[in-house]
Design a protein around this motif. Structure first.
Motif, PDB file in Angstrom:
ATOM      1  N   HIS A 130     -18.344  -7.252 -32.400  1.00 23.88           N
ATOM      2  CA  HIS A 130     -18.887  -5.914 -32.139  1.00 23.88           C
ATOM      3  C   HIS A 130     -19.888  -5.901 -30.987  1.00 23.88           C
ATOM      4  O   HIS A 130     -20.837  -5.118 -30.990  1.00 23.88           O
ATOM      5  CB  HIS A 130     -19.560  -5.383 -33.420  1.00 23.88           C
ATOM      6  N   CYS A 131     -19.685  -6.770 -29.991  1.00 22.56           N
ATOM      7  CA  CYS A 131     -20.667  -6.858 -28.905  1.00 22.56           C
ATOM      8  C   CYS A 131     -20.460  -5.785 -27.842  1.00 22.56           C
ATOM      9  O   CYS A 131     -21.369  -5.487 -27.074  1.00 22.56           O
ATOM     10  CB  CYS A 131     -20.601  -8.235 -28.250  1.00 22.56           C
ATOM     11  N   GLY A 132     -19.239  -5.236 -27.768  1.00 26.70           N
ATOM     12  CA  GLY A 132     -18.998  -4.163 -26.802  1.00 26.70           C
ATOM     13  C   GLY A 132     -18.673  -4.618 -25.386  1.00 26.70           C
ATOM     14  O   GLY A 132     -18.482  -3.793 -24.504  1.00 26.70           O
ATOM     15  N   PRO A 136     -16.281  -1.627 -20.980  1.00 24.52           N
ATOM     16  CA  PRO A 136     -16.187  -1.094 -19.612  1.00 24.52           C
ATOM     17  C   PRO A 136     -14.851  -1.320 -18.911  1.00 24.52           C
ATOM     18  O   PRO A 136     -14.575  -0.652 -17.927  1.00 24.52           O
ATOM     19  CB  PRO A 136     -17.320  -1.808 -18.861  1.00 24.52           C
ATOM     20  N   TYR A 186     -11.699   4.164 -22.646  1.00 26.42           N
ATOM     21  CA  TYR A 186     -13.152   4.315 -22.775  1.00 26.42           C
ATOM     22  C   TYR A 186     -13.731   4.810 -21.452  1.00 26.42           C
ATOM     23  O   TYR A 186     -14.631   5.650 -21.423  1.00 26.42           O
ATOM     24  CB  TYR A 186     -13.805   2.989 -23.191  1.00 26.42           C
ATOM     25  N   GLY A 192     -15.154   7.859 -22.923  1.00 20.67           N
ATOM     26  CA  GLY A 192     -16.457   7.419 -23.437  1.00 20.67           C
ATOM     27  C   GLY A 192     -16.618   7.585 -24.931  1.00 20.67           C
ATOM     28  O   GLY A 192     -17.700   7.916 -25.407  1.00 20.67           O
ATOM     29  N   GLU A 245     -16.124   5.917 -28.852  1.00 19.40           N
ATOM     30  CA  GLU A 245     -15.997   4.642 -29.550  1.00 19.40           C
ATOM     31  C   GLU A 245     -14.575   4.417 -30.082  1.00 19.40           C
ATOM     32  O   GLU A 245     -14.012   3.337 -29.963  1.00 19.40           O
ATOM     33  CB  GLU A 245     -17.005   4.602 -30.707  1.00 19.40           C
ATOM     34  N   ARG A 271     -13.220  -1.987 -29.267  1.00 16.50           N
ATOM     35  CA  ARG A 271     -14.065  -2.233 -30.433  1.00 16.50           C
ATOM     36  C   ARG A 271     -13.809  -1.192 -31.521  1.00 16.50           C
ATOM     37  O   ARG A 271     -13.704  -1.525 -32.701  1.00 16.50           O
ATOM     38  CB  ARG A 271     -15.532  -2.188 -29.973  1.00 16.50           C
ATOM     39  N   TYR A 308     -18.590   4.695 -35.632  1.00 18.85           N
ATOM     40  CA  TYR A 308     -19.965   4.685 -35.113  1.00 18.85           C
ATOM     41  C   TYR A 308     -20.954   4.133 -36.137  1.00 18.85           C
ATOM     42  O   TYR A 308     -22.150   4.300 -35.996  1.00 18.85           O
ATOM     43  CB  TYR A 308     -20.378   6.101 -34.724  1.00 18.85           C
ATOM     44  N   GLU A 309     -20.437   3.503 -37.196  1.00 20.99           N
ATOM     45  CA  GLU A 309     -21.336   3.174 -38.313  1.00 20.99           C
ATOM     46  C   GLU A 309     -22.359   2.077 -38.010  1.00 20.99           C
ATOM     47  O   GLU A 309     -23.315   1.919 -38.735  1.00 20.99           O
ATOM     48  CB  GLU A 309     -20.529   2.807 -39.564  1.00 20.99           C
ATOM     49  N   CYS A 310     -22.134   1.276 -36.962  1.00 24.41           N
ATOM     50  CA  CYS A 310     -23.123   0.234 -36.673  1.00 24.41           C
ATOM     51  C   CYS A 310     -23.198  -0.021 -35.177  1.00 24.41           C
ATOM     52  O   CYS A 310     -22.343   0.426 -34.418  1.00 24.41           O
ATOM     53  CB  CYS A 310     -22.763  -1.058 -37.401  1.00 24.41           C
ATOM     54  N   ASP A 311     -24.227  -0.758 -34.773  1.00 23.99           N
ATOM     55  CA  ASP A 311     -24.320  -1.201 -33.376  1.00 23.99           C
ATOM     56  C   ASP A 311     -23.930  -2.681 -33.316  1.00 23.99           C
ATOM     57  O   ASP A 311     -23.120  -3.134 -34.127  1.00 23.99           O
ATOM     58  CB  ASP A 311     -25.716  -0.904 -32.801  1.00 23.99           C
ATOM     59  N   ARG A 364     -27.771   7.187 -29.341  1.00 27.49           N
ATOM     60  CA  ARG A 364     -26.997   5.962 -29.195  1.00 27.49           C
ATOM     61  C   ARG A 364     -26.479   5.886 -27.772  1.00 27.49           C
ATOM     62  O   ARG A 364     -25.974   6.878 -27.239  1.00 27.49           O
ATOM     63  CB  ARG A 364     -25.833   5.950 -30.185  1.00 27.49           C
ATOM     64  N   GLY A 365     -26.603   4.712 -27.174  1.00 32.20           N
ATOM     65  CA  GLY A 365     -26.033   4.493 -25.848  1.00 32.20           C
ATOM     66  C   GLY A 365     -24.693   3.828 -26.023  1.00 32.20           C
ATOM     67  O   GLY A 365     -23.717   4.435 -26.474  1.00 32.20           O
ATOM     68  N   SER A 366     -24.626   2.525 -25.722  1.00 33.85           N
ATOM     69  CA  SER A 366     -23.365   1.807 -25.854  1.00 33.85           C
ATOM     70  C   SER A 366     -23.240   1.068 -27.183  1.00 33.85           C
ATOM     71  O   SER A 366     -22.240   0.392 -27.418  1.00 33.85           O
ATOM     72  CB  SER A 366     -23.220   0.798 -24.714  1.00 33.85           C
ATOM     73  N   GLY A 367     -24.242   1.170 -28.026  1.00 33.68           N
ATOM     74  CA  GLY A 367     -24.146   0.520 -29.336  1.00 33.68           C
ATOM     75  C   GLY A 367     -24.098  -0.987 -29.267  1.00 33.68           C
ATOM     76  O   GLY A 367     -23.368  -1.627 -30.011  1.00 33.68           O
ATOM     77  N   THR A 368     -24.890  -1.578 -28.360  1.00 31.53           N
ATOM     78  CA  THR A 368     -24.936  -3.038 -28.290  1.00 31.53           C
ATOM     79  C   THR A 368     -26.251  -3.585 -28.836  1.00 31.53           C
ATOM     80  O   THR A 368     -26.501  -4.778 -28.773  1.00 31.53           O
ATOM     81  CB  THR A 368     -24.796  -3.561 -26.845  1.00 31.53           C
ATOM     82  N   SER A 400     -22.664   8.230 -24.056  1.00 36.28           N
ATOM     83  CA  SER A 400     -21.673   7.507 -23.259  1.00 36.28           C
ATOM     84  C   SER A 400     -20.901   8.383 -22.272  1.00 36.28           C
ATOM     85  O   SER A 400     -20.159   7.874 -21.437  1.00 36.28           O
ATOM     86  CB  SER A 400     -20.698   6.765 -24.175  1.00 36.28           C
ATOM     87  N   ILE A 433     -22.310  -3.676 -20.157  1.00 34.84           N
ATOM     88  CA  ILE A 433     -22.008  -2.519 -20.993  1.00 34.84           C
ATOM     89  C   ILE A 433     -23.218  -1.791 -21.530  1.00 34.84           C
ATOM     90  O   ILE A 433     -23.165  -0.585 -21.765  1.00 34.84           O
ATOM     91  CB  ILE A 433     -21.029  -2.925 -22.147  1.00 34.84           C
TER      92      ILE A 433
END
Ligand SMILES: Cc1cc2nc3c(=O)[nH]c(=O)nc-3n(C[C@H](O)[C@H](O)[C@H](O)COP(=O)(O)OP(=O)(O)OC[C@H]3O[C@@H](n4cnc5c(N)ncnc54)[C@H](O)[C@@H]3O)c2cc1C
Ligand code: SF4
Ligand code: SF4
Lengths: 408, 472
Positions: free
Chosen positions: A11-13, A17, A22, A26, A28, A33, B26-29, B67-71, B89, B135
């Motif tokens: 889940h690092c994302g 990009p 995405y 934009g 999720e 991920r 979107y439940e977690c980062d 929330r931005g990118s959720g990292t 985003s 990201i």
């Protein structure tokens, strides 16, 4: 969808990009991920709702996320396992079903494709009308390139000079029907580099289109393996990125049949550029005073990890300059059948890519996948930009090896 | 009329997410340990839309989380199941670049790396470089006061943000800048983890790319020897752009992930980057190599090209996620210790590994003592997750014990709120809460984060004398 494969995702994302959807939206759930998260939800028992199916359908299968992922997530396998689940559990609208049926009845069959070719000029004029009937039909009509003459290739092209290898050549459905010159150039380059090139007659589809869309590709895979076995070659050179990546997956496709799995693993599949670099150059390279932009086809760069080799081959040609296209990791939106089934995002991505290609100021675009070539040239036409000539890596090499001085 | 009706009036349907399956993505980062499905997600494209949502939240008494990118790695963007998640985003335009004034104005959803990419060809860059720079969003960076390898020399986000446009928790659009008179509101906002409002426009400082950059990879047999080298380099008065260290386990992970080619038998590697005018860089490099050799380094490699440099950094920057290759699950810890105590703290971590049978990989910004121990565990093995949690907490205790901090750059979020009382007295915490209440009297902006016990702003904080003895 294998929970073990899903667990690799931390889940690092980092993949976000380079994911085309995405980049466009934009969101999720339209990121790698997010899609992996949806797969996990489905594993937990959440049903395949139209919303969930929509996010899987929107995935181009470009595998940019596989390249980007530091954690080694095998998204390619995850999505390949997910697509059939979508087909099983999600009922599409009748219109969509009819159009899908049409595409899958047409594309994987070279002979049928050749039959529709005479109509392609007409098709283009009909495009606006077809578009109203169904967006996929509009996209189909817009994309099909104009006719070109086809002469069948000989069954064997002998090596020039000392023979160094004997290889089979896959002719491919779309490549064979719409870009026969590419196959001819490929055969010549291989022969000039000292290979006997075996081109079995009656090759069918390798199964790429089905595999990448969640349909059963096993029959296609078996038939292709049998064809090359019969031709007595153990290495098959492929010049279409999508075909190469699916053929490299044959052992996985045929995993539940030990006999066929073994036969699949015996067949060595190589992309043309990959093969030529492995083989090493012997033929003389003549100068080509050209500036080219090299386009990374996703099924080559991401799915097969072939990025350096084509650049190396092009770079070895005297007087030829290779320019990079910015955002090169992002898909042009062709992605197999994607531009047929998801025409709107495909169009947006195609135009984005066309602009990036134009920015390079190159004389020639080099693209190693027929789908990308059609996609990018169509986007340029739609944007009203001056058309850029497009050639396959094989054609550029062919021109240099034969000392043609310049490519049309 | 509900908050949903209001949101539907503000946004077109495709930018309000209410489908439960979509919401759950979107439940977690980046910290997957804490999860909550938001009540609703919105995707604004302008500051005016953000302000309208925040106003609606105020009117209906609904909490909101940015929330931005959720990292994030501290659960800072963990949604509220009774709240609105405002995702930036789609706010990803670079609004202006002014090279004469060396600044750029960007929307909060722009990624950290995108800023550098926009000005690289002109010889400029944006200095703070979190490993997640490809990201993570600049809005998230502002909220977390994020740092990176090069912050040793150039400072954290707070040193590179010149002005902000923010939406306050009651929905007002306000500009704050370093040129303002009076209280340093900009300083208060940077690092506030989304509890003081939402940044909608960020003015960042651009830096001129240095004339020369050189990167050295030095391998040591032990992590202690590497630590010794760090102390000697800094002691010699050299200020490298970055000094990073990785231990054997972290090297193994990075190698598995990106084949970075670090010496295989090293107990630790040090990455030292020097930048500045060419002659300075050259003389400093010679000095640093001599120090490394003197402290027992058995191999030194200097990157000969930009590609080689990128390859050295790739190993380091992929390290967190790469650990996924050698362990089914892990916790990324973030603590700070005075550089002089590095050795002792590492020995302490070593002892914890033996005591609990849990492996810890160490990656750190050695120059400023910011540790990132990665606590590895198998989430399917019964009890291992709990033990990993304990080890992770004990590492923070070690940091506090040696006069350090419970977070260097990943923030407190929801995850470390419970450690705050170990580091701060009640009086400290009350003072911080007062600042928060001044911005957000209704407690709607990212509630439940940072502070261990949320307090309503009406309540008068107890003022108590705290003594360090009470902390432990
Ligand atoms: C593999 C990996 C490596 C990392 N390396 C580093 C590193 O080297 N250094 C480092 O400092 N961090 C690092 N991080 C942590 C993380 O990337 C940073 O904290 C980053 O700043 C978060 O940005 P984001 O856009 O993902 O924010 P999110 O995770 O979406 O949000 C983080 C916090 O910011 C708030 N927020 C987001 N946008 C806004 C806004 N516009 N206005 C106000 N508040 C907002 C959220 O409410 C939340 O509290 C790493 C993370 C990962 C996964
Ligand atoms: S395959 Fe391409 S479109 Fe699909 S999730 Fe990965 S990057 Fe995105
Ligand atoms: S980069 Fe890999 S591990 Fe990270 S979110 Fe994407 S798929 Fe998951």
């Amino acid at each position: 969808m294998d929970p073990e494969l899903i667990k690799d995702c931390v889940h690092c994302g980092f993949c976000l990009p380079t994911c085309p959807t995405y980049v466009l939206w934009g969101e999720e759930m339209d990121s790698p991920r997010g899609r992996i998260h949806l797969m996990a939800q489905h594993n937990e028992g959440v049903p395949m709702s139209p919303e969930m199916a929509g996010h899987f359908d929107a995935c181009l299968g470009c595998m940019a996320c596989v390249t980007a992922c530091p954690s080694g997530v095998q998204y390619d396998r995850l999505i390949e396992h997910t697509r059939p689940v979508v087909e099983r559990e999600h009922t599409r609208e009748p219109r969509d079903r009819a159009v899908r049926a049409l595409v899958f009845a047409l594309f994987p069959y070279p002979r049928r494709l050749r039959l529709v070719k005479p109509f392609t000029r007409l098709n283009r004029r009909l495009a606006p009308f077809l578009e109203r009937v169904h967006p996929t039909l509009g996209a189909l009509a817009e994309l099909t390139p104009p006719r070109s003459r086809t002469r069948p290739l000989p069954a064997l092209v002998r090596a020039r000079g000392r023979r160094r290898a004997r290889v089979g050549l896959l002719t491919g459905c779309v490549q064979g029907a719409f870009f026969p010159d590419v196959n001819r150039a490929t055969a010549r380059v291989l022969a000039l580099e000292g290979c006997d090139v075996v081109i079995p007659r009656g090759q069918g589809c390798c199964g790429a289109l089905s595999l990448h869309s969640g349909y059963d590709a096993r029959t296609f895979a078996k038939k292709t393996i049998a064809t090359f076995e019969k031709a007595g070659v153990d290495t098959v050179v492929v010049n279409a990125a999508g075909c190469g990546s699916s053929m490299k997956d044959y052992a996985d496709v045929l995993a539940d049949d030990p006999d066929w799995r073994l036969r699949a693993s015996r067949l060595k599949v190589r992309d043309l550029a990959e093969y030529l670099v492995e083989l090493g150059p012997v033929a003389e390279r003549h100068p080509l005073p050209l500036t080219v932009a090299y386009h990374d086809a996703c099924h080559l760069a991401h799915a097969q990890g072939v990025r350096a080799q084509p650049r190396e081959l092009l770079g070895e040609i005297p007087d030829l300059k290779v320019r990079e296209i910015s955002e090169s990791a992002i898909c042009c939106g062709s992605a197999g059948t994607y531009n047929l089934f998801q025409p709107a995002p495909a169009r947006e991505l195609g135009e984005r890519k066309a602009v990036r290609v134009e920015e390079t100021g190159a004389d020639l675009l080099v693209s190693a996948n027929p789908g990308c070539t059609m996609q990018i040239t169509t986007a340029m036409r739609r944007l009203g930009r001056p058309p850029i000539p497009v050639a396959h890596t094989a054609q550029v090499l062919d021109a240099s090896l034969r000392g043609l001085g310049t490519v049309r | 009329m509900t908050v949903f009706d209001r949101l539907e009036a503000i946004f077109p349907p495709d930018r309000v997410i209410t489908d439960p399956v979509r919401l759950r993505t979107y439940e977690c980062d980046g910290l997957t340990y804490h999860r909550a499905t938001p009540m609703v997600v919105v995707l604004p494209e302008t500051a005016a839309e953000v302000a309208a949502v925040v106003k609606a939240c105020a009117e209906f008494g609904v909490p909101f989380v940015a929330r931005g990118s959720g990292t994030g790695l501290s659960g800072g963007a963990l949604p509220r199941s009774d709240g609105v998640l405002i995702v930036t985003s789609r706010m990803r335009r670079i609004l202006s670049v002014d090279l004469d004034r060396r600044q750029a104005v960007v929307e909060p959803g722009v990624t950290n790396l995108a800023i550098t990419e926009a000005v690289r060809d002109q010889g400029y860059y944006y200095a703070p470089d979190p490993s997640s720079q490809q990201i993570c969003s600049i809005g998230g960076n502002v909220a977390e006061n994020s740092g990176g390898a090069h912050c040793l020399k150039y400072g954290f986000t707070v040193n590179h943000v010149q002005a902000l446009e923010i939406v306050t928790p009651d929905g007002e659009i306000v500009e704050i800048s370093e040129d303002d008179f009076g209280y340093d509101l900009l300083g208060a906002f940077v690092g506030s983890e989304g509890t003081l409002g939402i940044a909608t426009k960020i003015t960042v400082r651009l830096m001129r790319a240095p004339e020369a950059v050189t990167t050295l990879l030095a391998a040591f047999e032990t992590i202690e020897a590497g630590g010794q080298a760090v102390s000697s380099i800094v002691g010699a008065g050299i200020l490298p752009a970055a000094i990073e260290m990785m231990d054997a386990l972290a090297i193994e992970a990075a190698e598995a992930a990106v084949s970075c080619g670090y010496p295989a038998d090293a107990g630790a590697v040090l990455i030292v980057e020097l930048d500045g005018p060419t002659p300075d860089v050259e003389s400093q490099l010679a000095e640093v190599i001599a120090i490394c050799v003197a402290t027992g380094s058995f191999e030194q490699r200097v990157a000969a090209s930009a590609e080689e440099r990128a390859k050295i950094w790739k190993g380091r920057k992929s390290a967190f996620a790469a650990v996924g290759r050698i362990s089914p699950a892990y916790i990324v810890q973030d603590g700070v210790v005075p550089r002089t105590c590095l050795g002792e703290v590492l020995a302490g971590i070593d002892a914890l590994q033996t005591e609990f049978g849990i492996r810890v990989a160490n990656v750190f910004h050695a120059g400023d003592g910011n540790l990132h121990p990665l606590v590895l565990f198998d989430d399917t093995a019964p009890g291992e997750g709990e033990r990993a949690e304990v080890v992770s907490g004990r590492i923070l205790d070690l940091c506090i014990l040696h006069g350090g901090s419970i977070t260097g750059e990943h923030g407190v979020g929801v995850d470390k709120a419970r450690y705050m009382p170990r580091m701060f007295t009640d009086a400290d915490l009350d003072t911080m809460q007062r600042v928060r209440c001044a911005f957000d009297p209704g407690g709607r902006s990212n509630p439940g984060k940072v502070f261990p016990t949320p307090r309503l702003c009406g309540e008068v904080p107890r003022v108590r004398k705290g003594s360090p003895g009470e902390i432990f």
